[in-house]
Scaffold this active site. Structure first.
Site, mmCIF file in Angstrom:
data_model
loop_
_atom_site.group_PDB
_atom_site.id
_atom_site.type_symbol
_atom_site.label_atom_id
_atom_site.label_comp_id
_atom_site.label_asym_id
_atom_site.label_seq_id
_atom_site.Cartn_x
_atom_site.Cartn_y
_atom_site.Cartn_z
ATOM 1 C CB SER A 266 34.916 45.136 31.712
ATOM 2 O OG SER A 266 34.298 46.400 31.702
ATOM 3 N NE ARG B 144 38.278 45.426 25.470
ATOM 4 C CZ ARG B 144 38.093 46.416 24.572
ATOM 5 N NH1 ARG B 144 38.787 46.464 23.451
ATOM 6 N NH2 ARG B 144 37.236 47.384 24.825
ATOM 7 C CD GLU C 91 37.524 43.360 28.667
ATOM 8 O OE1 GLU C 91 36.344 43.359 28.280
ATOM 9 O OE2 GLU C 91 38.206 44.392 28.766
HETATM 10 C C1 LIG Z 1 39.781 50.625 36.388
HETATM 11 C C2 LIG Z 1 40.100 49.845 35.145
HETATM 12 C C3 LIG Z 1 39.546 50.213 33.935
HETATM 13 C C4 LIG Z 1 39.811 49.487 32.765
HETATM 14 N N1 LIG Z 1 39.243 49.884 31.599
HETATM 15 C C5 LIG Z 1 39.527 49.213 30.460
HETATM 16 C C6 LIG Z 1 38.956 49.627 29.214
HETATM 17 O O1 LIG Z 1 38.200 50.601 29.130
HETATM 18 N N2 LIG Z 1 39.277 48.921 28.097
HETATM 19 C C7 LIG Z 1 40.122 47.859 28.137
HETATM 20 O O2 LIG Z 1 40.384 47.272 27.077
HETATM 21 N N3 LIG Z 1 40.672 47.438 29.307
HETATM 22 C C8 LIG Z 1 40.407 48.085 30.460
HETATM 23 N N4 LIG Z 1 40.955 47.661 31.636
HETATM 24 C C9 LIG Z 1 41.787 46.440 31.659
HETATM 25 C C10 LIG Z 1 43.316 46.680 31.505
HETATM 26 O O3 LIG Z 1 43.672 47.957 31.995
HETATM 27 C C11 LIG Z 1 43.765 46.528 30.051
HETATM 28 O O4 LIG Z 1 43.538 45.216 29.589
HETATM 29 C C12 LIG Z 1 45.266 46.859 29.899
HETATM 30 O O5 LIG Z 1 45.591 47.000 28.568
HETATM 31 C C13 LIG Z 1 46.192 45.788 30.500
HETATM 32 O O6 LIG Z 1 47.513 46.311 30.499
HETATM 33 P P1 LIG Z 1 48.583 45.859 31.586
HETATM 34 O O7 LIG Z 1 49.879 46.511 31.275
HETATM 35 O O8 LIG Z 1 48.068 46.088 32.947
HETATM 36 O O9 LIG Z 1 48.677 44.312 31.251
HETATM 37 P P2 LIG Z 1 48.671 43.081 32.281
HETATM 38 O O10 LIG Z 1 47.374 43.045 33.001
HETATM 39 O O11 LIG Z 1 49.917 43.112 33.099
HETATM 40 O O12 LIG Z 1 48.737 41.864 31.259
HETATM 41 C C14 LIG Z 1 47.636 41.605 30.415
HETATM 42 C C15 LIG Z 1 48.088 40.645 29.304
HETATM 43 O O13 LIG Z 1 49.025 41.296 28.480
HETATM 44 C C16 LIG Z 1 50.233 40.534 28.395
HETATM 45 N N5 LIG Z 1 51.324 41.499 28.329
HETATM 46 C C17 LIG Z 1 51.603 42.506 29.196
HETATM 47 N N6 LIG Z 1 52.680 43.207 28.776
HETATM 48 C C18 LIG Z 1 53.077 42.615 27.608
HETATM 49 C C19 LIG Z 1 54.140 42.865 26.696
HETATM 50 N N7 LIG Z 1 55.021 43.871 26.875
HETATM 51 N N8 LIG Z 1 54.249 42.060 25.609
HETATM 52 C C20 LIG Z 1 53.369 41.036 25.404
HETATM 53 N N9 LIG Z 1 52.359 40.753 26.239
HETATM 54 C C21 LIG Z 1 52.220 41.530 27.333
HETATM 55 C C22 LIG Z 1 50.256 39.692 29.673
HETATM 56 O O14 LIG Z 1 51.016 38.503 29.498
HETATM 57 C C23 LIG Z 1 48.789 39.395 29.845
HETATM 58 O O15 LIG Z 1 48.450 38.293 29.037
HETATM 59 C C24 LIG Z 1 40.687 48.366 32.825
HETATM 60 C C25 LIG Z 1 41.263 48.000 34.050
HETATM 61 C C26 LIG Z 1 40.973 48.720 35.206
HETATM 62 C C27 LIG Z 1 41.623 48.332 36.503
#
Ligand SMILES: Cc1cc2nc3c(=O)[nH]c(=O)nc-3n(C[C@H](O)[C@H](O)[C@H](O)COP(=O)(O)OP(=O)(O)OC[C@H]3O[C@@H](n4cnc5c(N)ncnc54)[C@H](O)[C@@H]3O)c2cc1C
Length: 320
Positions: A244, A194, A314
């Protein structure tokens, strides 16, 4: 409690007046083709459905718009934060000062190759996994059920106990703080559990090439269904959450620690620890970020008191 600070571009900033924000938004709107809005509620852009307004919210159409927005923020001395689907964020009730740049749903192109795929930073993992099965390419199944974009996944090295997105990365195109496009090798991301170096480098993923292996589509679909079923049986997927909240400490699941400490069902106002999964904190409908933070603090304190475990966040807390 240790916290993750994954801000993309930061600059100290004193609060601007409403008029100054609106003038800056209008100026940026004249320069780019994408969407520019002032005072955009971040609850619309997070899976928690929580968060006060971003001063200026931008959805760039293309790399030119993105670079313009980044340079604009730099020149004006405003912080800028790139987001994807907001599925790993808890945004403060006070909102976010400066620019929030959302790459989804733009930047979503997907181009399949014999040995992998080239993907835009705003593409949703769910779409990628589905199309990979049809293309007969395996590897992405470890991300089944993660509701993020490719950029967000690479920033957080999203994954499960079956693998993480960083394992698949070949190279990426990123936009740096000066608005310049650069090629990054996989090793530059320094992916570990992570974590990626993206935040420290102040860079946004515009697109990336992932390496995948050929496999029969029916085998891939069967694996996806199995993993999806496993997730649905353990996690409250219909609730508003950010997945999480705490990272797993070495050798034990954070959810198990919290469950054994009696955290399930604990409530602060409209924020509640899921009865299905103790590491999922959910918004029952109208939770504030302050309530969610208080609940996080109580869950953290429980783990310390009962087991001496200092859980690390996380999710990322942004703004305020
Ligand atoms: C129901 C549910 C289940 C989940 N299960 C998991 C799991 O099993 N494993 C897991 O690891 N996570 C899980 N997550 C958490 C989340 O989905 C992940 O961390 C996901 O990768 C975040 O992606 P996002 O596009 O929503 O990023 P955001 O939440 O929008 O941003 C997260 C971070 O990434 C950065 N970021 C976003 N886009 C970019 C880009 N293009 N370039 C550089 N930085 C960027 C942002 O600045 C921020 O720091 C879960 C979430 C939910 C709601």
């Amino acid at each position: 409690m240790s916290t993750a600070h994954q801000t993309w571009v930061t600059a100290p900033m004193t609060a601007m007046s409403r008029r100054e924000v609106e003038a800056a938004a209008a100026e940026l709107n004249d320069r780019i083709g994408g969407t520019v809005r002032s005072w955009e509620p971040m609850s619309r852009h997070t899976t928690f459905r929580i968060g006060g307004p971003a001063d200026i919210f931008v959805q760039p159409l293309d790399c030119h718009d993105l670079a313009e927005a980044v340079r604009f923020a730099e020149v004006k001395g405003m912080p800028a934060k790139v987001i994807g689907n907001g599925s790993n964020l808890l945004v403060a009730d006070e909102g976010i000062r400066g620019l929030v740049i959302r790459l989804a749903p733009q930047f979503s192109q997907i181009e399949w190759h014999e040995d992998g795929v080239t993907v835009g930073g705003g593409a949703r993992l769910a779409r990628l996994v589905k199309e990979a099965a049809s293309a007969g390419l395996t590897g992405l199944e470890s991300t089944v059920g993660i509701p993020g974009t490719l950029g967000g996944a690479l920033a957080t090295n999203a994954g499960t106990d079956t693998g993480s997105i960083g394992d698949l990365l070949a190279e990426a195109t990123v936009l740096d703080q000066d608005g310049e496009l650069r090629q990054w090798t996989a090793s530059q991301f320094a992916h570990r559990y992570r974590y990626s170096s993206l935040a420290d480098a102040n860079a946004a993923v515009v697109s990336a090439r992932l390496r995948l292996e050929p496999a029969p589509p029916e085998d891939i679909v069967a694996k996806i269904e199995r993993l999806r079923g496993k997730r649905a049986s353990r996690q409250p997927l219909r609730a508003w959450s950010a997945g999480s909240v705490f990272k797993n400490p070495r050798g034990v699941a954070a959810g198990k620690v919290l469950d054994r400490a009696g955290a399930k069902g604990l409530r602060v106002g409209e924020a509640q620890i899921s009865r299905k999964h103790a590491n999922f904190l959910v918004n029952r409908g109208n939770a504030s970020a302050a309530q969610m933070r208080e609940l996080i603090a109580r869950a953290h304190a429980l783990a310390v008191r009962r087991y001496g475990i200092d859980l690390e966040l996380e999710i990322e807390i942004v703004g305020g």
